[in-house]
Design a protein around this motif. Structure first.
Motif, PDB file in Angstrom:
ATOM      1  N   LYS A   1       1.949 -51.872 -86.889  1.00 24.96           N
ATOM      2  CA  LYS A   1       2.628 -53.083 -86.460  1.00 24.96           C
ATOM      3  C   LYS A   1       1.711 -53.846 -85.509  1.00 24.96           C
ATOM      4  O   LYS A   1       1.191 -53.276 -84.552  1.00 24.96           O
ATOM      5  N   ILE A   2       1.497 -55.143 -85.784  1.00 27.19           N
ATOM      6  CA  ILE A   2       0.641 -55.987 -84.952  1.00 27.19           C
ATOM      7  C   ILE A   2       1.515 -57.066 -84.311  1.00 27.19           C
ATOM      8  O   ILE A   2       2.213 -57.802 -85.011  1.00 27.19           O
ATOM      9  N   THR A   3       1.473 -57.124 -83.007  1.00 26.80           N
ATOM     10  CA  THR A   3       2.324 -58.086 -82.283  1.00 26.80           C
ATOM     11  C   THR A   3       1.472 -59.033 -81.437  1.00 26.80           C
ATOM     12  O   THR A   3       0.293 -58.758 -81.170  1.00 26.80           O
ATOM     13  N   GLY A   4       2.094 -60.125 -81.007  1.00 23.95           N
ATOM     14  CA  GLY A   4       1.431 -61.058 -80.098  1.00 23.95           C
ATOM     15  C   GLY A   4       0.410 -61.960 -80.765  1.00 23.95           C
ATOM     16  O   GLY A   4      -0.521 -62.442 -80.105  1.00 23.95           O
ATOM     17  N   LEU A   5       0.536 -62.205 -82.072  1.00 26.94           N
ATOM     18  CA  LEU A   5      -0.407 -63.082 -82.775  1.00 26.94           C
ATOM     19  C   LEU A   5      -0.164 -64.537 -82.394  1.00 26.94           C
ATOM     20  O   LEU A   5       0.962 -64.953 -82.137  1.00 26.94           O
ATOM     21  N   LEU A   6      -1.241 -65.315 -82.391  1.00 28.51           N
ATOM     22  CA  LEU A   6      -1.144 -66.748 -82.110  1.00 28.51           C
ATOM     23  C   LEU A   6      -0.923 -67.489 -83.426  1.00 28.51           C
ATOM     24  O   LEU A   6      -1.682 -67.301 -84.379  1.00 28.51           O
TER      25      LEU A   6
END
Length: 336
Positions: A1-6
């Motif tokens: 899970k990848i979070t905090g993308l712009l």
């Protein structure tokens, strides 16, 4: 899970060498595949590469990245190093830098191979030049078969089996060629004994050519133990010559120790005992530099001997001409 993308940024990932087939999904949608994943060996289409993938985040701040991997053709599966993740420009720059580095290494090795094999073709008595040239060519091919997989760009039509078997063959051929170089230089092992020492190498080469890739990778650990053992044997031979104050041995020993060190490290990486990339293609320069000096010095010595022999012949001809007139030799249609 990848979070905090712009939302307004483009992201990418770069894997290390992948040794099996995989399909990549982002939020449940397939966006990349290498080879073809299968539930059986017959269904799977394996591939070898280190892919660069743009992530289709579609402006989302949180995404789920999933890799579906299958492996029926290699003992070692998945990725050998962590996946690199970041902005597209950053990952792309890093990939280009790695590619340029390996292209430089391969180009340098191929130039050395061409030079020294050509020297041997012009003067076939200097087998040191032949073995050195073949060692350079072998490591150039090996570098193309791993890390950035330049071989896929050069020969895109090569199958998984061709790339796999080529890369594995260079591992065994390297120790054979280095041993032949040392034997030619110091002549401390009888030819019959040398052939006996090479029997395991020939057996593994045959397994690599005729058996499946999975069997070849399963027996790789035994080949690695053999290669390290033969490498230690070669180090002992060079140490003995060094103790006897052989100048070539002094020059060769440091490079041989350096190369053996990086080779042992690469064996640990290949068996997933430690994490990292292969560096034998860098360490090989520590071995090739003293080897090239030794070969060139051998050529100089041969040239000096030839010069001395030519001078002696000229002196003999000058002396004999006092007793045998030039007119008589011309009558016999002889130059001297």
């Amino acid at each position: 899970k990848i979070t905090g993308l712009l939302p307004n940024k483009v992201y990418a990932i770069k894997t290390s060498e992948c040794l099996s087939a995989f399909t990549a999904f982002l939020n449940g949608k397939e966006f990349f595949h290498l080879g073809r994943v299968g539930k059986t060996k017959a269904e799977e289409v394996p591939a070898l590469d280190a892919p660069f993938m743009i992530l289709p985040t579609d402006g989302k701040r949180n995404v789920m990245l999933v890799f579906h991997v299958s492996n029926f053709n290699n003992k070692y599966t998945g990725f050998s190093k962590p996946i690199k993740f970041g902005f597209y420009s950053t990952i792309q720059t890093a990939k280009n830098k790695d590619s340029i580095t390996f292209i430089f290494i391969v180009g340098t090795l191929l130039l050395l191979a061409s030079l020294f094999i050509s020297l041997y073709l012009f003067y076939s008595r200097e087998r040191l030049a032949l073995y050195f040239g073949l060692i350079c060519a072998n490591f150039a091919i090996r570098t193309c078969c791993y890390d950035e997989f330049l071989i896929n760009a050069i020969f895109p039509f090569f199958s998984f089996n061709v790339v796999f078997k080529t890369g594995y063959a260079t591992f065994t051929l390297a120790i054979i060629l280095v041993s032949l170089f040392i034997q030619q230089l110091f002549r401390m092992t009888k030819k019959g004994m040398l052939l006996v020492l090479f029997i395991p190498a020939f057996i593994y080469l045959s397994v690599n050519i005729f058996a499946s890739s999975y069997i070849s990778s399963s027996y790789l650990i035994y080949a690695q133990i053999y290669v390290l053992s033969l490498g230690i044997y070669n180090v002992v031979l060079v140490c003995i010559k060094s103790i006897k104050k052989n100048r070539a041995a002094h020059l060769f020993l440091l490079g041989l120790f350096l190369f053996l060190f990086v080779a042992v490290r690469d064996v640990f990486v290949a068996n997933r005992l430690i994490e990292g990339g292969f560096i034998a293609h860098f360490g090989v320069f520590g071995l090739l530099i003293p080897m090239s000096i030794i070969v060139l010095r051998s050529f100089k010595m041969s040239s000096d001997r030839l010069s001395i022999a030519t001078d002696n012949i000229e002196k003999i001809n000058t002396a004999l001409s006092r007793f045998l007139p030039d007119e008589f030799t011309k009558l016999l249609n002889k130059k001297h």
